[in-house]
Design a protein around this motif. Sequence first.
Motif, short mmCIF file in Angstrom:
data_model
loop_
_atom_site.label_atom_id
_atom_site.label_comp_id
_atom_site.label_asym_id
_atom_site.label_seq_id
_atom_site.Cartn_x
_atom_site.Cartn_y
_atom_site.Cartn_z
N TRP A 53 -37.78 26.70 51.59
CA TRP A 53 -39.02 25.53 51.20
C TRP A 53 -38.71 24.19 51.78
O TRP A 53 -39.44 23.81 52.35
CB TRP A 53 -39.21 25.47 49.85
CG TRP A 53 -40.32 24.58 49.62
CD1 TRP A 53 -40.00 23.50 48.71
CD2 TRP A 53 -41.71 24.74 49.79
NE1 TRP A 53 -41.04 22.73 48.58
CE2 TRP A 53 -42.44 23.40 49.12
CE3 TRP A 53 -42.68 25.21 50.38
CZ2 TRP A 53 -43.48 22.95 49.23
CZ3 TRP A 53 -43.92 25.13 50.56
CH2 TRP A 53 -44.42 23.97 49.74
N MET A 54 -37.52 23.82 51.26
CA MET A 54 -37.29 22.29 51.81
C MET A 54 -37.05 22.17 53.35
O MET A 54 -37.28 21.15 53.85
CB MET A 54 -35.92 22.00 51.49
CG MET A 54 -35.80 21.16 49.83
SD MET A 54 -37.07 19.90 49.58
CE MET A 54 -36.68 18.77 50.86
N MET A 55 -36.61 23.21 54.10
CA MET A 55 -36.37 22.97 55.57
C MET A 55 -37.83 23.18 56.14
O MET A 55 -38.18 22.28 57.00
CB MET A 55 -35.58 24.30 56.00
CG MET A 55 -34.16 24.21 55.76
SD MET A 55 -33.27 22.96 56.31
CE MET A 55 -31.75 22.97 55.91
N ALA A 56 -38.91 23.71 55.68
CA ALA A 56 -40.32 24.04 55.96
C ALA A 56 -40.72 22.50 55.62
O ALA A 56 -41.21 21.76 56.42
CB ALA A 56 -40.91 24.97 55.38
N LEU A 57 -40.51 21.96 54.73
CA LEU A 57 -41.12 20.47 54.02
C LEU A 57 -40.32 19.54 54.93
O LEU A 57 -41.45 18.60 55.18
CB LEU A 57 -40.90 20.32 52.64
CG LEU A 57 -41.51 19.41 52.03
CD1 LEU A 57 -42.90 19.52 52.09
CD2 LEU A 57 -40.97 19.31 50.53
N GLN A 58 -39.26 19.42 55.26
CA GLN A 58 -38.61 18.57 56.09
C GLN A 58 -39.18 18.55 57.44
O GLN A 58 -39.43 17.24 57.74
CB GLN A 58 -37.13 18.95 56.23
CG GLN A 58 -36.18 18.05 57.01
CD GLN A 58 -36.01 16.64 56.41
OE1 GLN A 58 -35.72 16.73 55.36
NE2 GLN A 58 -36.53 15.82 57.60
N TYR A 59 -39.31 19.62 57.97
CA TYR A 59 -39.73 19.45 59.43
C TYR A 59 -41.18 19.34 59.81
O TYR A 59 -41.72 18.79 60.70
CB TYR A 59 -39.04 20.67 60.31
CG TYR A 59 -37.44 20.33 60.30
CD1 TYR A 59 -36.86 19.43 61.05
CD2 TYR A 59 -36.62 21.11 59.50
CE1 TYR A 59 -35.46 19.01 60.91
CE2 TYR A 59 -35.15 20.95 59.37
CZ TYR A 59 -34.59 20.00 60.24
OH TYR A 59 -33.37 19.87 60.14
N VAL A 60 -41.96 19.96 58.88
CA VAL A 60 -43.57 19.83 59.08
C VAL A 60 -43.66 18.47 58.80
O VAL A 60 -44.94 17.82 59.21
CB VAL A 60 -44.20 21.03 58.54
CG1 VAL A 60 -45.65 20.87 58.57
CG2 VAL A 60 -43.68 22.34 58.82
N ASP A 61 -42.98 17.62 58.07
CA ASP A 61 -43.26 16.36 57.67
C ASP A 61 -43.34 15.44 58.81
O ASP A 61 -44.06 14.53 58.95
CB ASP A 61 -42.20 15.87 56.62
CG ASP A 61 -42.66 14.45 56.22
OD1 ASP A 61 -43.84 14.07 55.62
OD2 ASP A 61 -41.59 13.40 56.41
#
Length: 250
Positions: free
Chosen positions: A176-184
Amino acid sequence: MAAGSFFSGLGYLGEGFRLIREPGLRLFVIIPLVLNVLLFGLFFFFLAELFSAMIASAMGWLPDWAWLQSLEWLFWIFYGLVILLMLAYGFVIVANLIGSPFYGYLSELTEKHLTGQVVDTEGGWGQIARDIPRALWREIQKILYYLPRALGLLVLGLIPVVNLVAGLLWFLFNTWMMALQYVDYPADNHRVSFPDLKRRLGRHRLSALGFGLPVALAAMVPVLNLVVVPAAVCGATAYWVREGSQTPTS
């Protein structure tokens, strides 16, 4: 509420690897890549020295029995795995902190490419310099979101029985954090606040996890993790254009 498709999310990292080879995007891939190589070398040297000292200290506590002293290679295997995990997540956090102004601009250029606009890099260096304070603050917000939850999962891992599922929860959280990190990065370019981004991704949670899964796995592979960061930025931008940008936050 639609949660998105997990399997559609899986394809965005592969698209990101194709996008980083585009002529208009290469320069802003190469520069952070060079920074990542230098950073990775420093990380590896520092951790290797640290764990070499820890092994020597651990071996010093053991009785002076030949068969126990011969087990030093087992310590190296164990600490090698620890180094790998620390490199994976520590490297991603620090690399994103250092390269965030470049990645924000790379995301903007990628979005222009995907939407058929002219990719013009003139004046890009000035924009990168102007965006440094905002980009760093955005990275700090993600770290502040990550640390207390990671600590909570670490505590859960110390509780008998509960720790059986803690490993799975830890991996899901990092996905989840990887998605949140990069879509940010594309979200920040559109001035979408970090809380709003979390709500948007929550509405497409399956596709978000589908995107984050291969990124989390690739981040654990030495050498591959050097190029996965810009590829993830480009892939996340493709995700944003097709699935995240029109999602209402209310």
